[in-house]
Design a protein around this motif. Structure first.
Motif, PDB file in Angstrom:
ATOM      1  N   ASN A 148      -7.427  -4.399  12.815  1.00 32.18           N
ATOM      2  CA  ASN A 148      -6.402  -4.009  11.850  1.00 32.18           C
ATOM      3  C   ASN A 148      -6.952  -3.908  10.430  1.00 32.18           C
ATOM      4  O   ASN A 148      -6.281  -3.372   9.547  1.00 32.18           O
ATOM      5  N   ASP A 176      -5.562   5.690   5.786  1.00 25.36           N
ATOM      6  CA  ASP A 176      -6.045   5.484   4.429  1.00 25.36           C
ATOM      7  C   ASP A 176      -7.396   4.785   4.389  1.00 25.36           C
ATOM      8  O   ASP A 176      -7.995   4.647   3.325  1.00 25.36           O
ATOM      9  N   SER A 236     -11.113   1.403  10.192  1.00 22.90           N
ATOM     10  CA  SER A 236     -11.226   0.074  10.782  1.00 22.90           C
ATOM     11  C   SER A 236     -12.702  -0.314  10.805  1.00 22.90           C
ATOM     12  O   SER A 236     -13.565   0.523  11.042  1.00 22.90           O
ATOM     13  N   GLY A 291      -5.317  -0.023  -1.260  1.00 23.36           N
ATOM     14  CA  GLY A 291      -5.363  -1.274  -0.510  1.00 23.36           C
ATOM     15  C   GLY A 291      -6.577  -2.121  -0.795  1.00 23.36           C
ATOM     16  O   GLY A 291      -6.481  -3.344  -0.894  1.00 23.36           O
ATOM     17  N   GLN A 310      -7.821   4.927  10.184  1.00 22.54           N
ATOM     18  CA  GLN A 310      -6.485   4.315  10.150  1.00 22.54           C
ATOM     19  C   GLN A 310      -5.598   5.016   9.130  1.00 22.54           C
ATOM     20  O   GLN A 310      -4.609   4.454   8.680  1.00 22.54           O
ATOM     21  N   TYR A 350      -8.246  -4.542   3.613  1.00 20.30           N
ATOM     22  CA  TYR A 350      -6.795  -4.398   3.645  1.00 20.30           C
ATOM     23  C   TYR A 350      -6.381  -4.458   5.111  1.00 20.30           C
ATOM     24  O   TYR A 350      -7.001  -3.824   5.966  1.00 20.30           O
ATOM     25  N   ASP A 351      -5.346  -5.262   5.398  1.00 20.36           N
ATOM     26  CA  ASP A 351      -4.850  -5.431   6.755  1.00 20.36           C
ATOM     27  C   ASP A 351      -3.675  -4.482   6.975  1.00 20.36           C
ATOM     28  O   ASP A 351      -2.620  -4.639   6.354  1.00 20.36           O
ATOM     29  N   THR A 352      -3.848  -3.507   7.849  1.00 19.64           N
ATOM     30  CA  THR A 352      -2.804  -2.494   8.064  1.00 19.64           C
ATOM     31  C   THR A 352      -1.585  -3.052   8.782  1.00 19.64           C
ATOM     32  O   THR A 352      -0.489  -2.504   8.671  1.00 19.64           O
ATOM     33  N   LYS A 353      -1.766  -4.146   9.516  1.00 19.02           N
ATOM     34  CA  LYS A 353      -0.645  -4.750  10.241  1.00 19.02           C
ATOM     35  C   LYS A 353       0.154  -5.670   9.326  1.00 19.02           C
ATOM     36  O   LYS A 353       1.379  -5.586   9.256  1.00 19.02           O
ATOM     37  N   LYS A 411       0.836  -1.194   0.000  1.00 18.00           N
ATOM     38  CA  LYS A 411       0.000   0.000   0.000  1.00 18.00           C
ATOM     39  C   LYS A 411       0.872   1.246   0.000  1.00 18.00           C
ATOM     40  O   LYS A 411       1.787   1.377   0.784  1.00 18.00           O
ATOM     41  N   SER A 464       1.422   5.351   0.409  1.00 15.58           N
ATOM     42  CA  SER A 464       0.858   6.446   1.182  1.00 15.58           C
ATOM     43  C   SER A 464       0.557   7.661   0.307  1.00 15.58           C
ATOM     44  O   SER A 464      -0.306   8.469   0.621  1.00 15.58           O
ATOM     45  N   LYS A 506      -0.095  -5.614   6.148  1.00 16.84           N
ATOM     46  CA  LYS A 506       0.112  -4.868   4.904  1.00 16.84           C
ATOM     47  C   LYS A 506      -0.218  -5.731   3.683  1.00 16.84           C
ATOM     48  O   LYS A 506       0.541  -5.806   2.713  1.00 16.84           O
TER      49      LYS A 506
END
Length: 374
Positions: free
Chosen positions: A137, A122, A125, A177, A120, A188-191, A21, A23, A193
């Motif tokens: 996440n 972008d 949650s 994402g 979060q 999309y899982d932010t942890k 992802k 930024s 990625k």
């Protein structure tokens, strides 16, 4: 008639697929007309029922952080939000309702609160626990799209360039994402990625996608592909609904049982862009008239769970309104309102819920409010 029960939406468990992802995003504000974002049929006057329901939601479900998933506090579960946990789904529906009812100051305040609770960066949650102050996440792409839609609705209603830009920016951020190269996926899982490899067909909010993907020829092709993916998930005239999800990696559709509220969200989104099938409307009309809009079906149309959901009837009413079928809209709304608790001694007085269980889910109550404004 079998008592209409409530149904809680569950975020599916999905295998993650690699996805980096970024930024930095390029924001393009659409130029196409947005007049259809605020259309309503004005088919019915439900001011009395609506007033009771609105009072219940604001007094018993709404908090500074969000909206309770269920009025009744229950033990938390790992796989599904329960009790006083909160969902971005609920916040998006409430934001839409605030625009429909021209409560613009409350919209601005609640959107700020929604960002404080779920943002979060972008994406939002999908789930937040007010007891632990922890948020999941992962997002749920439909929930993000619903919040983005509400921002655009507000921008249109108030002619706000600020919120028009906010909506376009949130969509641009979400794409990297959850809609990479036009391939809409569940989360999309932010942890980790990583993005999921599958997308629930209920998550394709076509009115919102069509608007925000109108900025270039490439984006327009993405929209056409997304529409084709959902349309190709059609199960057939014998059971005229759609598969629950599509796996972009496998290029195949799920054969899992259908959660009816999710299945009807798919139909609702198609109806909003004039792509609902007549045979689907006919099937839905039969089920509603027979009071047999059951909670779960196999992909062959066999009934799995004979309980029913108030939220499904709210969704059905909205679909009929989009099809300009005033008679069926009013008929379906009458069924929906039959689940309203009218005993003023009950703690859930005014709610669309189950009186003896003291349960009232945000999904049913918020969709009930929105359906009443169609």
């Amino acid at each position: 008639m079998k008592k209409i029960l409530i149904l809680l939406m569950i975020l599916p468990t999905i295998v993650l697929a690699g996805c980096s992802k970024k930024s930095d995003v390029k924001v393009s504000e659409p130029d196409m007309s947005t007049s259809n974002f605020l259309n309503s049929s004005n088919y019915g006057d439900y001011s009395t029922q609506n007033k009771l329901l609105y009072k219940f939601v604001t007094n018993k479900m709404l908090t500074k952080e969000g909206i309770y998933t269920n009025y009744k506090e229950t033990k938390n579960q790992s796989n599904v939000a329960t009790g006083h946990e909160m969902l971005s789904e609920s916040s998006g529906l409430w934001l839409e309702y605030l625009v429909y009812t021209k409560q613009y100051k409350k919209f601005r305040e609640f959107y700020k609160q929604t960002k404080n609770t779920f943002d979060q960066g972008d994406q939002f949650s999908y789930r937040y626990d007010p007891n632990t102050k922890k948020k999941s996440n992962v997002n749920a792409t439909l929930d993000d799209l619903r919040i983005i839609r509400s921002l655009q609705m507000y921008a249109q209603a108030t002619k706000s360039s600020k919120y028009k830009k906010e909506a376009a920016t949130r969509f641009a951020k979400l794409k990297s994402g959850s809609i990479p190269n036009g391939k809409l996926v569940d989360f999309y899982d932010t942890k980790a990625k990583k993005s999921s490899s599958t997308g629930s067909l209920a998550y394709y909010d076509f009115k919102t996608l069509k608007y925000f993907e109108s900025t270039s020829s490439k984006e327009k092709k993405y929209y056409k592909k997304q529409l084709k993916v959902v349309q190709n998930g059609y199960l057939g005239d014998a059971f005229p609904l759609y598969s629950s999800s599509y796996d972009w990696g496998q290029g195949s559709y799920s054969s899992k049982d259908l959660n009816t509220s999710e299945a009807l969200e798919t139909v609702l989104h198609l109806s909003e862009v004039g792509k609902v099938k007549k045979v689907t409307l006919n099937w839905l009309e039969r089920q509603v008239k027979q009071r047999k809009l059951y909670n779960t079906y196999t992909i062959n149309g066999s009934v799995v769970d004979k309980d029913q959901s108030t939220g499904s009837y709210a969704l059905a009413a909205m679909i009929f309104a989009n099809a300009k079928n005033e008679k069926m809209y009013k008929y379906t709304m009458k069924i929906m309102w039959s689940s309203q608790v009218t005993d003023d001694s009950s703690p859930i007085y005014g709610a669309l819920g189950v009186k003896h269980l003291k349960q009232a889910y945000s999904f049913n109550n918020l969709y009930g409010l929105i359906a009443s404004k169609y």
